[in-house]
Design a protein around this motif. Structure first.
Motif, mmCIF file in Angstrom:
data_model
loop_
_atom_site.group_PDB
_atom_site.id
_atom_site.type_symbol
_atom_site.label_atom_id
_atom_site.label_comp_id
_atom_site.label_asym_id
_atom_site.label_seq_id
_atom_site.Cartn_x
_atom_site.Cartn_y
_atom_site.Cartn_z
ATOM 1 N N TRP A 1 28.951 -4.233 -15.426
ATOM 2 C CA TRP A 1 27.596 -4.546 -14.992
ATOM 3 C C TRP A 1 27.573 -5.725 -14.044
ATOM 4 N N LYS A 2 28.439 -6.685 -14.272
ATOM 5 C CA LYS A 2 28.523 -7.839 -13.368
ATOM 6 C C LYS A 2 28.939 -7.391 -11.968
ATOM 7 N N PHE B 1 22.878 -4.452 -0.376
ATOM 8 C CA PHE B 1 21.477 -4.588 -0.003
ATOM 9 C C PHE B 1 21.303 -5.613 1.121
ATOM 10 N N ILE B 2 21.911 -6.783 0.947
ATOM 11 C CA ILE B 2 21.814 -7.821 1.981
ATOM 12 C C ILE B 2 22.527 -7.369 3.252
ATOM 13 N N GLY B 3 23.647 -6.680 3.123
ATOM 14 C CA GLY B 3 24.367 -6.201 4.285
ATOM 15 C C GLY B 3 23.570 -5.206 5.097
ATOM 16 N N ILE B 4 22.932 -4.269 4.420
ATOM 17 C CA ILE B 4 22.123 -3.258 5.109
ATOM 18 C C ILE B 4 20.935 -3.915 5.804
ATOM 19 N N ILE B 5 20.273 -4.806 5.114
ATOM 20 C CA ILE B 5 19.124 -5.495 5.721
ATOM 21 C C ILE B 5 19.582 -6.330 6.902
ATOM 22 N N PHE C 1 25.682 -4.330 -5.594
ATOM 23 C CA PHE C 1 24.350 -3.934 -5.146
ATOM 24 C C PHE C 1 23.757 -5.008 -4.243
ATOM 25 N N LEU C 2 23.890 -6.256 -4.648
ATOM 26 C CA LEU C 2 23.347 -7.348 -3.848
ATOM 27 C C LEU C 2 24.025 -7.435 -2.485
ATOM 28 N N GLY D 1 19.541 -13.997 -2.206
ATOM 29 C CA GLY D 1 20.649 -13.416 -2.972
ATOM 30 C C GLY D 1 21.180 -14.374 -4.025
ATOM 31 N N ILE D 2 21.281 -15.646 -3.654
ATOM 32 C CA ILE D 2 21.729 -16.660 -4.621
ATOM 33 C C ILE D 2 20.731 -16.756 -5.768
ATOM 34 N N LYS D 3 19.440 -16.756 -5.444
ATOM 35 C CA LYS D 3 18.423 -16.813 -6.487
ATOM 36 C C LYS D 3 18.492 -15.581 -7.385
#
Length: 75
Positions: free
Chosen positions: A56-57, A67-71, A63-64, A36-38
């Motif tokens: 957009w920011k 996405f990371i939370g769901i995974i 989104f990130l 996520g940092i990358k």
């Protein structure tokens, strides 16, 4: 740009070392965080999102996080 590229390279090497650990959940979460940092470094620096509209920011960051939370919940 060279500094950000160096950080991306170090994070990639750390991720490769983390993938060798036997603690699967902890290593997987750490790899997700480093990825996520990358993602944010590439999006803001190389895709020049830092010059974009605040909408957009926020959308990319949300989104990130989603996405990371769901995974992370699936793991």
């Amino acid at each position: 740009l060279s500094f950000i590229f160096g950080i991306l390279l170090v994070l990639t090497i750390i991720t490769a070392f983390l993938s060798q650990f036997s603690v699967q959940k902890t290593a997987a979460l750490a790899i997700l965080v480093f990825s996520g940092i990358k993602f944010l470094l590439v999006a803001f620096q190389f895709m020049e999102l830092k010059k974009a509209n605040a909408f957009w920011k926020v959308i990319v960051t949300l989104f990130l996080v989603l996405f990371i939370g769901i995974i992370a919940l699936i793991i």
